[in-house]
Write an enzyme that holds these catalytic residues in place. Structure first.
Site, PDB file in Angstrom:
ATOM      1  N   ASP A  99       0.862  -1.176   0.000  1.00 31.28           N
ATOM      2  CA  ASP A  99       0.000   0.000   0.000  1.00 31.28           C
ATOM      3  C   ASP A  99       0.902   1.230   0.000  1.00 31.28           C
ATOM      4  O   ASP A  99       1.525   1.537   1.014  1.00 31.28           O
ATOM      5  CB  ASP A  99      -0.904   0.018   1.237  1.00 31.28           C
ATOM      6  CG  ASP A  99      -1.998  -1.053   1.183  1.00 31.28           C
ATOM      7  OD1 ASP A  99      -1.781  -2.073   0.500  1.00 31.28           O
ATOM      8  OD2 ASP A  99      -3.053  -0.858   1.823  1.00 31.28           O
TER       9      ASP A  99
ATOM     10  N   LYS B 224      -6.834   3.204  -3.532  1.00 31.11           N
ATOM     11  CA  LYS B 224      -7.296   3.173  -2.145  1.00 31.11           C
ATOM     12  C   LYS B 224      -7.553   4.597  -1.683  1.00 31.11           C
ATOM     13  O   LYS B 224      -6.794   5.504  -2.026  1.00 31.11           O
ATOM     14  CB  LYS B 224      -6.206   2.492  -1.304  1.00 31.11           C
ATOM     15  CG  LYS B 224      -6.408   2.504   0.192  1.00 31.11           C
ATOM     16  CD  LYS B 224      -5.342   1.653   0.885  1.00 31.11           C
ATOM     17  CE  LYS B 224      -5.326   1.887   2.385  1.00 31.11           C
ATOM     18  NZ  LYS B 224      -4.264   1.133   3.076  1.00 31.11           N
TER      19      LYS B 224
ATOM     20  N   LYS C 278     -10.201   0.174  -2.774  1.00 37.05           N
ATOM     21  CA  LYS C 278     -10.168  -0.103  -1.333  1.00 37.05           C
ATOM     22  C   LYS C 278     -10.493   1.155  -0.545  1.00 37.05           C
ATOM     23  O   LYS C 278      -9.660   2.037  -0.410  1.00 37.05           O
ATOM     24  CB  LYS C 278      -8.785  -0.633  -0.931  1.00 37.05           C
ATOM     25  CG  LYS C 278      -8.614  -0.830   0.576  1.00 37.05           C
ATOM     26  CD  LYS C 278      -7.271  -1.417   0.925  1.00 37.05           C
ATOM     27  CE  LYS C 278      -7.051  -1.425   2.442  1.00 37.05           C
ATOM     28  NZ  LYS C 278      -5.700  -1.884   2.815  1.00 37.05           N
TER      29      LYS C 278
END
Lengths: 341, 293
Positions: free
Chosen positions: A173, A241, A277
């Site tokens: 991430d 995300k 996400k």
């Protein structure tokens, strides 16, 4: 940095961007492309998101939705006070979310800081996705690139990523450089994502999944969110995300909806599937189910799979477990009947 | 002559977590006076409102039980002070709802006020009465003290014009649970809920923290089973549940080992006593080494 002087500079020739923008890939052509994207109808977007949040979900569907939510959770601990012990207990919970009900599905992944990856991998053991060949199991995701602010030099960010991948992280991430993005230095953000993607390459030639955190709470407008989503996808992100969870507001339904729309458009354009996400601020089953509805209505039900949609959350799992216990026993459960985060 | 003024009828709402929400279900029911005339529309709580109320009560436990007994006493006394300032409103509501004389209604309000004062006084004293030092055969101080059990679900006395009255019955049911630091989810008198809901306005403007008292007007028969079965409720006071299937409630409560106080009836139901305070407590025993000098 003088933007006009840099605008003729060539940027990394990421395959997706070359395909969509052309081989003449420069800061200027990228900017022209991103700024040519139509703006977001903010009022319409919020009204649509609010409308999707009003669906009434009845019992059987709710049971299905709760299990689905669990299987989509990235169980997260991202605290300065994290210890190997905390990560081990998180991994134990990821494997067996509810010890009183072994039919409870496992979560999709545990999400930890880079230095905690070895402990997570060890603690998951045979349940780790990397240790299995059947496609099941729990992934290990690591935040990298000077999470959460992203304020470090490129070499530090890349070393951070390489480290986590070498330690066994299946997913990375990364955060984008919001300062650069907001100043209009799209090429810099783009190059950085491309470089991090390259750093995700394992020795065997495969790549760790790359999730690109836009930190929508710092992007101010839906137009910026849409532009950053396109940027991240063009640069090769496997997932986009919303947030780090360290900035408020974190994930909201309208922001997630606008990102899903980009993913839908990208799929129409190229046939490729990119994941989304939402992370941070999703604490109740009720909220999570609203997200499921939004995904199904925007990009389709096929996106409700761990490789295309995730929840970044820590306290959400406990709430889902309480609702699951309520459905199983017929009476309301309490926080004493789930583990402490 | 001035034109006749339109009345402004009030809709009474629930009291959950310091706020006055409508029922999640959107339902209301009509409350009539003893003579059958319309008095008000009152929110009719659903099981989801009960769930929300327990969440609010649970969240309030640490703050309320963590306050010193001295402080809790001050807060409970403050309720009496504010109630005293609004005695006319309560008196009028009681007289209409229960069909009693103004003097009887006044007397009920007075007794309710005095009862808050009485229980307020116990907040920093019941521990000395209920706790003690235990003789043990070893070099230890051994002390037992009562601690609040947590969230208490209360069924207040039911029926209009019966028992001790709608306000006094409510205060008798709720006040003792609060003294030790419990928080409460209360189902008020179904037929005469107005004085309890007006008391919520007093609680909201006194120093009682949000969530310490939560009031769910509506059908006791409908909501009580959900509270009795709720795993996050620590005790159930069935004071006014005599007309309900209260054995079933006891059985549901036993599932998660709740303390259950049985129904009482008549004008002495829930009469003030220290036992009603200590019933909703757990005993904590500490061992402490003695110096061997």
């Amino acid at each position: 940095m003088d933007i006009t002087a840099a605008s003729g500079t060539a940027i990394a020739p990421a395959a997706r961007a070359v395909e969509v923008i052309g081989t003449d890939l420069t800061e200027r052509s990228l900017r022209r492309y991103l700024e040519g994207i139509a703006g977001v109808d903010a009022v319409g977007l919020e009204a649509r998101a609010a409308g999707l949040g009003t669906r009434s979900i009845k019992k059987e569907s709710k049971a299905w939705a709760l299990d689905k939510v669990i299987s989509l959770i990235d169980l997260t601990t991202l605290e300065g006070a994290d210890t190997p012990g905390k990560v081990r207990s998180l991994a134990a919970k990821a494997k067996v979310p509810d010890a009183n009900d072994l039919s409870t599905p496992q979560v999709a992944a545990v999400c930890v800081y880079g230095d905690m990856v070895p402990y997570a991998v060890t603690a998951l053991g045979a349940a780790h996705a990397g240790a299995r060949s059947d496609g099941g199991g729990v992934n290990v995701a690591a935040v990298a690139t000077a999470f959460p602010s992203g304020r470090a030099s490129r070499s530090v960010k890349l070393a951070d990523t390489v480290d986590a991948v070498a330690a066994g992280a299946d997913e990375i991430d990364m955060v984008i450089d919001r300062g650069a993005f907001l100043s209009g230095r799209y090429g810099q953000v783009f190059d950085e994502i491309v470089a991090v993607k390259e750093a995700c390459k394992r020795v065997d030639g495969s790549y760790a999944h790359l999730k690109v955190i836009l930190e929508t709470g710092e992007l101010s407008t839906y137009d910026n969110v849409r532009r950053a989503s396109w940027l991240a996808i063009l640069a090769g992100g496997d997932f986009i995300k919303t947030s780090t969870g360290k900035v408020s507001p974190a994930a909201t339904l309208p922001v997630t909806l606008s990102m899903l729309e980009v993913v839908r458009d990208w799929h129409r354009l190229t046939g490729e599937q990119v994941g989304v996400k939402p992370a941070g601020g999703i604490r109740t089953s009720k909220d999570a189910i609203k997200y499921l509805v939004t995904v199904a209505e925007t990009v389709g039900e096929e996106w409700l799979q761990p490789h295309l949609f995730r929840f970044g959350a820590s306290s959400l799992l406990n709430d889902v477990l309480l609702q699951r216990q309520k459905l199983a026993t017929g009476h309301y459960s309490g926080s004493s009947y789930v583990t402490i985060d | 002559m001035s034109p006749a003024r339109l009345t402004v009828p009030k809709t009474y709402k629930l009291y959950i977590g310091g706020k006055f929400p409508r029922s999640e279900s959107g339902r209301v029911y009509e409350v009539t006076s003893r003579k059958g005339t319309f008095m008000a529309n009152v929110a009719k709580a659903s099981r989801k409102d009960a769930r929300d109320a327990v969440l609010a009560a649970r969240a309030a436990v640490s703050g309320w039980s963590g306050a010193t007994g001295y402080n809790r006493g001050q807060v409970l006394y403050r309720i009496a002070e504010l109630l005293d300032g609004r005695r006319a409103q309560f008196s009028a509501e009681i007289a209409r709802a229960e069909g009693v004389s103004a003097a009887a209604a006044d007397a009920q309000v007075d007794e309710a006020i005095d009862l808050w004062v009485w229980y307020a006084g116990w907040a920093d004293k019941y521990v000395q009465v209920a706790g003690n030092a235990n003789p043990v055969s070893g070099p230890f101080f051994n002390l037992s003290t009562p601690e609040p059990t947590g969230v208490v679900a209360v069924v207040a006395p039911q029926g209009a014009g019966q028992g001790s009255g709608s306000l006094l019955g409510f205060v008798r049911a709720v006040a003792p649970a609060l003294v030790s630091g419990n928080t409460a989810v209360v189902i008020p008198n179904e037929q005469a809920p107005l004085s309890a809901l007006s008391l919520a306005e007093v609680l909201a403007t006194s120093d009682v923290p949000a969530g310490v008292v939560n009031i769910l007007s509506g059908s006791a028969a409908e909501i009580a089973p959900w509270l009795a079965g709720h795993a996050d409720v620590n005790a159930v006071d069935l004071l006014g549940a005599g007309e309900l299937e209260w054995v079933d409630l006891q059985i549901a409560a036993a599932e998660t080992l709740k303390r259950v106080s049985p129904p009482e009836s008549g004008p002495d139901a829930g009469a003030p006593s220290v036992e009603r305070i200590t019933f909703f407590t757990e005993t904590k025993t500490v061992w402490h080494t003695k110096g061997l000098l």
